[in-house]
Design a protein around this motif. Structure first.
Motif: not given
Length: 204
Positions: A100-101, A103, A123, A127
């Motif tokens: 997620i971080e 992307e 995301i 994020k």
């Protein structure tokens, strides 16, 4: 309402476990129920009490981090409990947070029920908001570094059979599962280990 329940695991199947506590059997759905197999002594399971107009359920996890991520995933448009459980079934909270971080949509869409639109929504919604789930991942998340037939699969042993049923319960298709069966059959493992290995293979 509940943070955790302590009790003895009375029953395990591909979709859920039954935890006996003070004479009551709690039906608890879990990402990988077989993680709890063989736990005959008192076990602590972190639970989320899910309540909606059309559903009331308990979802259970081995850690608070898993539980936190599950609850955050439920807040993402397009993800329900089943989708959130499928994401968590790998048992790798840090892996999901890292994706997620970073992307990494390509990684996220490998989970059943997660398309490109939902991956992008994950995301956008999460994020930078997962430091309480996997604090060790912040701020530097990435370093540079022949048996019976069932559902179309050839079963070599009972543990593998249970693992494939669990993967189906998570939403993976027969086509996806068949791709990894031959690799799983090479070694004798526990149901939990088969599930974890299969999920890792699917996410490559």
């Amino acid at each position: 309402m509940y943070d955790f329940i302590k009790g003895r695991v009375d029953y395990v199947c591909p979709e859920y476990i039954v935890l006996e506590a003070n004479g009551i059997g709690y039906l608890i759905q879990a990402p990988n129920p077989f993680v709890f197999s063989g736990m005959n002594e008192e076990t602590k399971i972190y639970v989320h009490h899910y309540v909606r107009e059309d559903a009331v359920a308990l979802y259970g996890f081995t850690s608070r981090e898993e539980k936190k991520l599950f609850m955050k995933l439920l807040n993402v448009t397009g993800i329900g409990p089943k989708g959130a459980l499928a994401v968590l079934a790998t048992g790798r909270v840090d892996q999901v947070v890292e994706a997620i971080e970073a992307e990494d949509e390509k990684f996220l869409v490998k989970f059943p029920g997660i398309g490109k639109k939902t991956a992008r929504q994950m995301i956008l919604d999460l994020k930078g908001k997962l430091d309480d789930v996997a604090p060790e991942a912040f701020p530097d998340l990435f370093s540079t570094e022949g048996g019976k037939e069932m559902s179309g699969y050839s079963m070599a042993n009972h543990e593998l059979e249970e693992a494939l049923l669990a993967l189906e319960a998570l939403g993976y298709s027969s086509k996806e599962i068949k791709k990894v069966v031959s690799k799983l059959e090479k070694e004798k493992k526990t149901t939990e280990e088969y599930i974890k290995d299969a999920l890792q293979l699917m996410l490559k």
